[in-house]
Write an enzyme that holds these catalytic residues in place. Structure first.
Site, mmCIF file in Angstrom:
data_model
loop_
_atom_site.group_PDB
_atom_site.id
_atom_site.type_symbol
_atom_site.label_atom_id
_atom_site.label_comp_id
_atom_site.label_asym_id
_atom_site.label_seq_id
_atom_site.Cartn_x
_atom_site.Cartn_y
_atom_site.Cartn_z
ATOM 1 N N HIS A 360 -7.024 5.976 -10.043
ATOM 2 C CA HIS A 360 -5.860 5.570 -9.257
ATOM 3 C C HIS A 360 -5.539 4.086 -9.364
ATOM 4 O O HIS A 360 -4.801 3.581 -8.522
ATOM 5 C CB HIS A 360 -6.084 5.896 -7.772
ATOM 6 C CG HIS A 360 -5.933 7.340 -7.430
ATOM 7 N ND1 HIS A 360 -4.721 7.941 -7.206
ATOM 8 C CD2 HIS A 360 -6.868 8.316 -7.254
ATOM 9 C CE1 HIS A 360 -4.894 9.212 -6.907
ATOM 10 N NE2 HIS A 360 -6.189 9.471 -6.932
ATOM 11 N N LYS A 551 3.966 -0.405 3.264
ATOM 12 C CA LYS A 551 2.818 -0.027 2.438
ATOM 13 C C LYS A 551 1.717 -1.054 2.671
ATOM 14 O O LYS A 551 1.935 -2.070 3.337
ATOM 15 C CB LYS A 551 3.180 0.039 0.961
ATOM 16 C CG LYS A 551 3.828 -1.231 0.410
ATOM 17 C CD LYS A 551 4.257 -1.034 -1.035
ATOM 18 C CE LYS A 551 5.450 -0.097 -1.120
ATOM 19 N NZ LYS A 551 5.490 0.706 -2.317
ATOM 20 N N ARG A 552 0.522 -0.779 2.140
ATOM 21 C CA ARG A 552 -0.557 -1.755 2.236
ATOM 22 C C ARG A 552 -0.096 -3.100 1.688
ATOM 23 O O ARG A 552 0.649 -3.166 0.715
ATOM 24 C CB ARG A 552 -1.775 -1.276 1.453
ATOM 25 C CG ARG A 552 -2.590 -0.195 2.129
ATOM 26 C CD ARG A 552 -3.359 -0.704 3.338
ATOM 27 N NE ARG A 552 -4.291 -1.757 2.989
ATOM 28 C CZ ARG A 552 -5.511 -1.540 2.518
ATOM 29 N NH1 ARG A 552 -5.949 -0.320 2.320
ATOM 30 N NH2 ARG A 552 -6.302 -2.564 2.249
ATOM 31 N N LYS A 557 1.964 -5.632 -4.885
ATOM 32 C CA LYS A 557 3.084 -4.867 -4.325
ATOM 33 C C LYS A 557 4.270 -5.761 -3.982
ATOM 34 O O LYS A 557 5.363 -5.290 -3.720
ATOM 35 C CB LYS A 557 2.618 -4.086 -3.097
ATOM 36 C CG LYS A 557 1.575 -3.015 -3.417
ATOM 37 C CD LYS A 557 1.121 -2.281 -2.168
ATOM 38 C CE LYS A 557 0.004 -1.284 -2.468
ATOM 39 N NZ LYS A 557 0.486 -0.109 -3.222
ATOM 40 N N THR A 659 3.456 6.801 -3.801
ATOM 41 C CA THR A 659 3.957 8.057 -3.230
ATOM 42 C C THR A 659 5.012 7.776 -2.163
ATOM 43 O O THR A 659 5.831 8.647 -1.876
ATOM 44 C CB THR A 659 2.816 8.888 -2.612
ATOM 45 O OG1 THR A 659 2.074 8.082 -1.693
ATOM 46 C CG2 THR A 659 1.887 9.426 -3.689
ATOM 47 N N LYS A 663 8.578 9.843 -1.065
ATOM 48 C CA LYS A 663 8.980 10.253 0.286
ATOM 49 C C LYS A 663 10.368 9.737 0.621
ATOM 50 O O LYS A 663 11.188 10.449 1.213
ATOM 51 C CB LYS A 663 7.958 9.732 1.304
ATOM 52 C CG LYS A 663 6.561 10.302 1.146
ATOM 53 C CD LYS A 663 5.546 9.491 1.929
ATOM 54 C CE LYS A 663 4.136 9.834 1.491
ATOM 55 N NZ LYS A 663 3.134 8.904 2.009
#
Length: 821
Positions: A360, A551-552, A557, A659, A663
């Site tokens: 991952h 998100k984290r 990111k 993911t 969504k």
């Protein structure tokens, strides 16, 4: 609230069960909403018990190859709403609550999010379990029953504050303790070789500290099919004999201390591993999960009639969800060698035919490595086995590439050096029959980068399985307004087969659909605005664009890129550049790991910028910003239906899949994103006209690295230089001088791996395109419809079908029944 006494004879089965739970289990005269929730949850669980038992019996059949999914995280969220949807009990639940004058929505709010995960890895595992049950596949999930979740997040003066997430404080009505599945897990001790009377050489692992793994089962219902799979969670306890021995020696304090040490293993999700003690606890968690689960699988298999341990692989596949349970390779070998007296060749054949590994991450630092020294102390027998695996593996490499000593060093499971390390990802690759990435680009980068040597050796072992999310929770349950509209226009079958939504593409000129779609989005945005008001005390206007990144918090990111853009918009309004300005509300959310200093600084900057934006009256018609505290699954269930623009802006080549992007698109949000992870496949499905693409691609980033000059890029961008000047001036930290210096320095650093300066201008231009598109309500709504229509590829049902057909090679119960008939 006084307990009413309705007539049982007039009640539905569910209502009768609720009344029985209240009267005889809770034994309360006065009820609060938590008690009603507990009663309803226990009653719903009661409704599925017969099917759960039937499923277990069916799954025990030798005709069905069983699958175990090992994951350190299962981010389940709340269970009640999902169970009611999958069991088709919503109407009965509403009727059962009528005598208590409380709404189902209020009761659902009483459930704590299960603290069993902290990010996309765990949420993916939860989606996979839902799809396995819906597809009637014989899959059991194995995880850890953490006493405390990651942490509960709040803010003080903009800084993240961490508090214990005691999610089990009210108990968990969904679990059932199953002590007949308990096993003992060993740690420490020493290994003594022996030779028996038949001349067989073996090893005894003696002097160990033993911990009991106590099993708790949670039902995972499929979608209205009577199939109930199991999530088995392990809790650590001291063994009775261990404590009794200490107590009988007169050392009560030592007995209690050792009991506490045993129970620490499953006390907290992912402890901070900055300290040596933290690292030790992390490894203990990983081995505890692996050992307990493998012992349980072997015990269950050997309890059947005519079971032959040599045929174990023919009846089982074990999927390792990321590198965390990779010690399973050594543990399965130990069990087969030492407990079942198989030869090395027999044990290795079984191990490598049973285990499959999902990777991952593309970040080398995220590939776990453990000091040989730590293994020697904690898992001495496993260290012996790993050395033997490595020796035999390197012989194979040497045969394939004679004399290539550099390749031998690169591929060795043991990384030599002043502090030799065990490369756990390499152990997982060597010990598995399948290695998969989780998005097309991710898998390509794995085979051409991180794992290129292994791919050259075993190209057939590598494959891609793009992630997916369950449409039950992430559309049917969390977005009932849109689900009802889809039922009307598409038919109810889309919940099981999301590809049916493609018919929407033919309806994008349908004025009635466009109107109703927009109404649904506005109502969902009003719900999200209520959540933001309640949690952040910031007013969001549903007429404005809702621009969301949740998100984290991690530098790759690039929440920081988003914040820089907000500051740019803030400056535009201050300077009066508001002609054709699209008003927007920007929402961020996510937790930073307690030891991740830069991530926590990014949260602080976001909160300080939000404060300045929201407290300037000139901003109110144009710009608002909020940082949602304690972001979790339940919050996302409100956020993704109400989002207009989904921020998926990671540095290209860094995000394995994502993911959240799926969504959001499933619920009709448009994506602004880089050519990274599953963004690429979303782009392929929806087309560039319905996606706001920007930024360098992974190969371009690699080419730019040697001569990356962020300061020149900053000078060439009036917008970026203005943003950084405002930060450096202390505008957002008037009373805390210098606190954002590290952030500014990171952006200016020629070695910045995230390349914010390189992508800022392209990101700003993409935001301008999104803002312009949003002003055309009809066109934006049509793009929204197309995003939902294209989401079928990202159903976890489709992903799991590929795992089933290409890796596990198992069959659904439905298929077996058809074959037998």
């Amino acid at each position: 609230m006084k307990t009413p006494t309705p007539l049982l004879s007039e009640s539905s089965p569910l209502q009768q069960s609720v009344e029985r739970q209240i009267r005889y289990c809770l034994s309360r005269d006065q009820l609060d909403q938590q008690a009603i929730y507990q009663s309803l949850a226990l009653s719903v669980k009661e409704q599925l018990m017969d099917d759960w038992r039937s499923t277990r019996t069916s799954n025990m059949s030798f005709k069905q190859k069983r699958v175990a999914y090992l994951s350190l995280e299962f981010l389940m969220g709340r269970s009640l709403g999902n169970a009611l949807l999958n069991l088709n009990l919503d109407a009965e639940a509403n009727a059962a609550l009528r005598p208590y004058a409380v709404a189902l929505e209020q009761v659902q709010q009483q459930e704590h999010d299960a603290g069993l995960g902290n990010g996309g890895l765990g949420r993916l595992a939860a989606c996979f379990l839902d799809s396995c049950a819906t597809l009637e596949l014989p899959v059991v999930g194995y995880g850890i029953r953490y006493e405390y979740g990651m942490f509960s997040q709040s803010f003080m003066d903009g800084y993240q504050q961490e508090k214990p997430d005691n999610w089990l404080q009210e108990g968990n009505p969904w679990e059932i303790k199953t002590p007949h599945h308990d096993v003992v897990v060993k740690f420490f001790g020493e290994v003594k070789p022996f030779t028996d009377q038949q001349g067989h050489c073996g090893h005894n692992w003696v002097g160990t500290e033993n911990v009991r793994a106590v099993a708790y089962d949670v039902p995972i219902p499929g979608y209205r099919n009577g199939h109930i799979n199991t999530l088995r969670l392990w809790r650590s306890e001291a063994t009775d004999e261990f404590n009794l021995a200490s107590f009988n020696q007169g050392s009560y304090i030592d007995a209690v201390a050792r009991k506490n040490l045993a129970e620490q293993i499953t006390m907290v999700l992912y402890p901070n591993d900055a300290s040596e003690n933290g690292k030790e606890l992390r490894l203990r968690q990983q081995y505890f999960l692996s050992s307990a689960s493998l012992q349980d699988l072997l015990n269950g298999y050997l309890s059947r009639d005519n079971a032959d341990i040599r045929q174990f692989a023919a009846h089982h596949s074990i999927q390792l969800n990321d590198t965390h349970p990779s010690v399973s390779v050594a543990e399965l070998m130990r069990l087969l060698l030492d407990e079942h007296q198989l030869s090395w060749e027999q044990a290795w054949q079984i191990t490598t035919a049973t285990l499959a590994y999902t990777n991952h991450t593309l970040l080398p630092e995220a590939l776990e490595r453990w000091p040989v020294r730590l293994f020697a102390q904690m898992l001495p027998r496993h260290l012996q086995i790993i050395y033997e695996i490595n020796a035999r593996f390197l012989e194979l490499v040497a045969q394939r590439w004679p004399g290539d000593t550099q390749r031998l060093a690169r591929m060795s499971i043991i990384e030599e050096g002043p502090e030799p390390q065990i490369r756990m990802a390499y152990l997982a690759i060597v010990g598995s029959f399948s290695v998969n990435g989780v998005a097309a680009l991710h898998t390509q980068l794995l085979t051409s980068g991180l794992f290129q040597d292994f791919y050259a050796l075993w190209p057939d072992k590598f494959n891609n399985k793009t992630n997916g999310v369950t449409p039950r929770r992430w559309l049917a349950d969390c977005n009932p307004r849109l689900a009802a509209l889809l039922d009307q226009r598409v038919g109810e079958g889309w919940v099981r087969d999301l590809s049916r939504l493609t018919v929407l593409n033919a309806l994008t000129e349908d004025a009635d659909l466009i109107s109703h779609w927009h109404e649904v989005k506005q109502a969902n945005k009003a719900d999200l605005a209520q959540l933001v008001q309640a949690r952040c005390q910031v007013t969001f206007d549903p007429a404005m664009m809702f621009d969301v990144q949740v998100k984290r918090i991690h530098e790759y990111k690039r929440q920081l890129l988003n914040i820089l853009h907000v500051i740019h918009l803030y400056q535009q309004v201050l300077q009066g550049n508001v002609d054709n300005f699209t008003p927007r509300c920007v929402l961020l959310g996510g937790k930073a790991a307690p030891g991740y200093g830069m991530a926590k600084q990014i949260i602080k900057l976001a909160n300080n910028v939000a404060y300045m934006v929201n407290h300037n009256p000139a901003m109110q018609p144009y710009l608002r910003m909020a940082y949602l505290p304690d972001y979790n699954v339940s919050a996302m269930e409100v956020i993704c239906p109400g989002t207009d623009l989904s921020e998926q802006i990671s540095t290209a080549g860094k995000e394995a899949s994502g993911t959240g992007n799926m969504k959001f698109m499933m619920n009709g949000a448009l994506t602004i994103g880089t050519f990274d992870g599953a963004n690429i496949e979303i782009l392929e499905e929806v087309g560039e006209d319905n996606f706001f693409l920007f930024g360098l691609r992974a190969a371009e980033i690699e080419q730019l690295k040697p001569h990356y000059d962020p300061q020149q890029l900053i000078r060439s961008s009036t917008a970026l230089s203005g943003v950084l000047q405002l930060i450096e001036s202390g505008h957002f930290n008037l009373h805390e001088p210098g606190i954002f210096n590290d952030i500014v320095a990171a952006i200016n650093d020629a070695n910045d791996p995230w390349m914010l300066a390189a992508d800022f201008e392209a990101y700003r231009q993409a935001q301008l395109r999104a803002a312009q598109a949003y002003r055309d309500t009809k066109h934006w709504t049509q793009m929204s419809i197309r995003n939902t229509a294209a989401s079928g590829r990202f159903s976890s049902d489709a992903t799991i079908s590929r795992y089933q057909q290409e890796i596990w090679k198992t069959q659904s119960r439905h298929t077996l029944v058809k074959q037998e008939s």
